[in-house]
Design an enzyme around this catalytic site. Structure first.
Site, mmCIF file in Angstrom:
data_model
loop_
_atom_site.group_PDB
_atom_site.id
_atom_site.type_symbol
_atom_site.label_atom_id
_atom_site.label_comp_id
_atom_site.label_asym_id
_atom_site.label_seq_id
_atom_site.Cartn_x
_atom_site.Cartn_y
_atom_site.Cartn_z
ATOM 1 C CD GLN A 124 -2.787 1.160 2.464
ATOM 2 O OE1 GLN A 124 -2.307 1.402 3.564
ATOM 3 N NE2 GLN A 124 -4.065 0.882 2.281
ATOM 4 N N GLY A 125 0.635 2.139 -0.940
ATOM 5 C CA GLY A 125 1.345 3.409 -1.024
ATOM 6 C C GLY A 125 0.415 4.567 -0.716
ATOM 7 C CB SER A 127 1.316 6.614 5.236
ATOM 8 O OG SER A 127 0.147 6.103 5.831
ATOM 9 C CD GLU A 242 -5.935 -1.002 6.520
ATOM 10 O OE1 GLU A 242 -4.887 -1.248 7.128
ATOM 11 O OE2 GLU A 242 -6.099 0.004 5.812
ATOM 12 C CD GLU A 374 -5.073 9.673 18.273
ATOM 13 O OE1 GLU A 374 -4.678 9.456 19.425
ATOM 14 O OE2 GLU A 374 -4.725 8.959 17.299
#
Length: 389
Positions: A124-125, A127, A242, A374
């Site tokens: 996964q790209g 963040s 996810e 958060e």
């Protein structure tokens, strides 16, 4: 367990028998390339046995069965102590489901069978160093050049990047609108010229994280999933998978971990050094609380799966499951360390037998990966409860 019809009970027995006979007995390797070989071999064995993609469409190699049967598979898999999905996690729980929901026919036909057959690893790209969980602040940019995107930028915390064949990549293709606009979800071939991967070591002594750098990487426009500039919507589908079903196997494995911990607490000394830990009132109370929390988490997961069965993509309620999963997992890991006492100071990797210390350190990521706690609270407040921004 799920109240099942007769065909589901028969399915459960079939699953249990196959897993008993086929689950690997050797531990999952720590080395990333050895892990890739181990995980792909296990995925191929599941596919050849007819157990890959229980609820995936049959035309792409799945079995096209019900979500209830998918849950039965996850339950029995956890009870059989099946290996973690490892390098296959993103393909099975992010990339594949996203393509099923949002990809075109060519993308589905090419990628989905390869994921199920254990022929391709995805990473996964999303963040970035200055964005973190605020995906809409991403800066990796892509410009259109003919029938290609040319990508420049950086990603971080990319699990299994140095073992991956493909990447679900978010890039900014337009900076003129709001930060949620102009984002594109694209499939990147990790062997493309211009991609540099730098592995990172975590406190849990894993090396599955990496930084990924893109220097004028060319990606065909045909690899865009959905429409260019509409990637935020596609990314929300990915994260919905996810945060809901993607962690289902991990959630169910908590039950087995707790029962193992209760057994351990009956054999190791408690805080007073005289009685077994399970005889200590505070330890016993926390074990009972953990059992109730895990049962509640399972019920929440089943409710989410039931809701999502009536939708094309998961809703924002998956953030409730994700948030509570992180809290329960970390609470159980802390309790494990308290039961172990000073014995927990000896580090054992989580993939090795008695790897509780490594598992504790790894649990710290539960409130970060897939969106911080958060962020989950913000989503729950705004998109589930309808609270003002």
């Amino acid at each position: 367990m799920i109240a099942a019809a007769s065909e589901d009970r028969e399915f459960r027995e079939e699953v249990r028998t196959w897993l008993t006979e086929n689950v690997p007995t050797e531990p999952q390797p720590v080395d990333i390339q050895e892990m890739r070989e181990f995980d792909l071999d296990w995925q191929r064995r599941q596919y050849e046995g007819g157990w890959a993609g229980i609820a995936w469409p049959a035309e792409y190699g799945g079995r096209g069965m019900t979500l209830t049967q998918q849950l039965i598979w996850y339950e029995e898999y956890a009870l059989a102590n099946g290996p973690h999905a490892g390098v296959n996690f993103v393909g099975l729980n992010h990339g594949g489901p996203t393509l099923i929901a949002r990809g075109d026919d060519a993308q589905k036909s090419f990628h989905l069978p390869r994921i199920l057959r254990g022929e391709a690893v995805w990473c996964q790209g999303f963040s970035e160093p200055e964005a973190g969980s605020d995906l809409a602040s991403l800066r990796t940019r892509a410009v259109v050049d003919g029938d290609e995107l040319v990508v420049t930028g950086q990603k971080i915390w990319t699990s299994y990047a140095d073992a991956a064949d493909y990447q679900e990549l978010l890039v900014r293709t337009d900076s003129t609108g709001s930060k949620h606009q102009g984002i594109t979800w694209v499939i990147a071939d990790m062997r493309s010229p211009g991609i540099e991967i730098r592995p990172l070591r975590t406190p849990a002594r894993d090396r599955h994280f990496a930084e990924v750098f893109y220097d004028d990487v060319r990606i065909p426009l045909s690899n865009v999933v959905g429409e260019p500039g509409q990637g935020w919507s596609v990314a929300m589908s990915t994260l919905g998978f996810e945060r809901g079903a993607g962690f289902m196997a991990d959630q169910l494995s908590l039950h087995r971990q707790l029962e193992d911990l209760i057994e351990l607490a009956g054999t190791v000394p408690g805080p007073d050094g005289r009685r077994p830990a399970v005889r200590d009132d505070e330890i016993a109370r926390r074990l009972a609380d953990a059992r109730a929390e895990i049962a509640a988490l399972r019920a929440m997961t089943y409710a989410a799966v039931s809701r999502n069965a009536r939708r094309a993509t998961p809703g924002p309620e998956g953030s409730i499951v994700k948030l509570y999963f992180a809290e329960v997992r970390q609470s159980l890991s802390r309790l494990t360390m308290d039961v172990l006492g000073p014995r927990g100071l000896t580090f054992v990797h989580r993939h090795e037998p008695d790897g509780q210390t490594g598992a504790y350190l790894y649990s710290l990521a539960a409130s970060i990966g897939g969106g911080t706690s958060e962020i989950q609270r913000t989503i729950i407040g705004e998109r589930v409860l309808g609270l003002p921004r």
